[in-house]
Design an enzyme around this catalytic site. Sequence first.
Site: not given
Ligand SMILES: O=C(O)C[C@H](O)C(=O)O
Ligand SMILES: [Mg+2]
Length: 615
Positions: A142, A307
């Site tokens: 991530y 999201d």
């Molecule tokens: O992807 C992530 O870590 C968080 C959020 O959805 C983003 O776009 O930054």
């Molecule tokens: Mg995002």
Amino acid sequence: MHCPRPLSLTQEYPPAPALSLKATSDSIAIPLDNDALQQEAVKEILEQGLALFNAQHMMRAPFLNRGLSHTDEERTTKNLTGLLPHVTESLKTQASRSMAMIESRQTDIDRYLYLSSIKSYNVDLFYRLLMDNVRQLMPLVYTPTIGDVCLQYSALYTRPEALHISINHRGSIKEILQNWPHENPEICVVTDGSRILGLGDLGFNGVGIAVGKLALYTAAAGINPQKTLPVILDTGTSNEKNLNDPHYLGLRQQRVSPIEQQALADEFMQAAHETWPNMVIQFEDFENTKAFGYLDRYRDQYTCFNDDIQGTGSVVLGGYIGAVDRSGVPLEEQRLVFMGAGSAGVGVAKQLVEYYVRQGLSEDEARNKFWLVDTKGLVTADRPDKLAEHKKYFARTDNAGQQFKTLEEVIKYVKPSALVGLAATYGIFDEPVVRALTASVKLGGQDRRPILFPLSNPLTKAECTFEEAVKWTDGSVIFASGSPFAEEQADFGDGQGSVTYYPNQGNNVYVFPGLGLGTILSKASRVTDDMVYTAAVALADSVNKEEREIGLIYPRIDRVRETSIVIAREVMKSARRGGVSKLEDSQWKSWDQQGDSVLDAYIKDRVYDPLCSLC
Ligand SMILES: O=C(O)C[C@H](O)C(=O)O
Ligand SMILES: [Mg+2]
Ligand SMILES: NC(=O)c1ccc[n+]([C@@H]2O[C@H](COP(=O)([O-])OP(=O)(O)OC[C@H]3O[C@@H](n4cnc5c(N)ncnc54)[C@H](O)[C@@H]3O)[C@@H](O)[C@H]2O)c1
């Protein structure tokens, strides 16, 4: 919802027959004088062939292969003897070997690739590793590493990981969905790669973000990995680097018109709904006009949410509730400046407005607590440029014709108690800005503490670092960042000696897994505003005593899975209150009588947790 995989593989793979017949490579003896025997013999041969086929297949099938965890009995009955080293090991032992390998790798991309290779042959091992080492491994699958991975996705490519739908597939999306090899996906993350983290339009390469988010749906909320569906809608890209890269895997063309992009999204949504009516769809990293436009367009028709707008709104509200408590600045006195007025900035500010309204403020009073800043300065109604539609709600009208161009000017004018960064610009919270924020907070009393949330991802886009925030506020900061920072030690010569300061990670990973899980389990037909709001409150309530004592406003990331269960439970209850849960009323009535612990047990019974009989 799929239960944890049964330990026995007999459902998928019939046991090898007792070998009353011997099939060799060149001859098979079949007794010909008896019909029944003959039929039995043919059946046995087929079964034997199937078992051999299955053994080979199993070794190659990432969802079935348990590596060294196959017991002696399984190895015998599934014809695996000789195909594996002779030792048997628990998943945990295998995971400890993998952790040692990960630690020995030189770069995070290498670590990512190693982990990804594990996922390609042994899904259970991958998730055991991820679940037991969230703090160390989440930053690899991530943010921040996934940002680097997406930048180079085509170069790093080894195997397909998603459903790839391009503008050239218009008219045939429904047939393409049929090709997906797993039955009835429950959660889909779809992106068009047009705004990946703070890295801009990465086109097809943005597919990595959908894959990463779904890995967390499994690790952080226990959704069975076979029930997750990553989708990339490839409508071209404006990214010249990608367009000129000979290895780029996406369509080598500029993005098609917004109308054509929307037509593709419309077809996808309709086809997905017709194919898998119960699947929840999460929109991820669409550039803001599409992010807002698609949410408005689909939210009342399908089970979906965005999201970046809603998940982020919810996670920031979850942290803000605890931050206000610790800041010494009462809720009604808070004044918030947002750097960045895009999907996330506006999404978060609107979620906080809802919070203030629920606390008793009128909508206007609530909205007046927010000052949004973008590349052109403070968002005001009389600014000469044409404001994008999504900014208008927050455009200030009390600026008396004055325009404020820089963040420092805005801070001096507003005297905020909180500064939120969603502008994808590294270093924009510099020393003068952070000191000005701190000074404005301390005007109300020296014990008051500034709330500083540099939330942009990945780390290369963070508005400031934790070290800077601690230093420039003399340790008084209440801090949350989108990507993880390490703890800091500092001594400010105030007689306290060296103190450890703990950062928070204010990332929507605390919300989307539980929100998705709760939506699935309540069989909700829609994701309502109340479900998103409820997730935030459940998150705030999940911070335990020990975490509060060290100043945290979010649960430690190691407890994300525990937190997701609580969020899922509250989201389910909200779905029921809102009349969108399709679960039987009798089921709800029994939970009403039995209480939360029974509902928690119901959820826990349904989540995936890779174990083996040796664990
Ligand atoms: O992807 C992530 O870590 C968080 C959020 O959805 C983003 O776009 O930054
Ligand atoms: Mg995002
Ligand atoms: N922590 C989280 O959970 C989380 C969630 C969503 C988004 N984000 C991050 O937030 C950032 C923004 O995402 P978004 O979807 O809102 O993007 P967006 O493109 O919709 O919005 C970006 C906004 O920032 C403004 N901006 C850009 N550069 C600026 C500058 N130098 N000064 C002032 N304003 C500037 C733009 O005008 C725009 O209003 C990204 O880095 C993303 O990774 C974090």
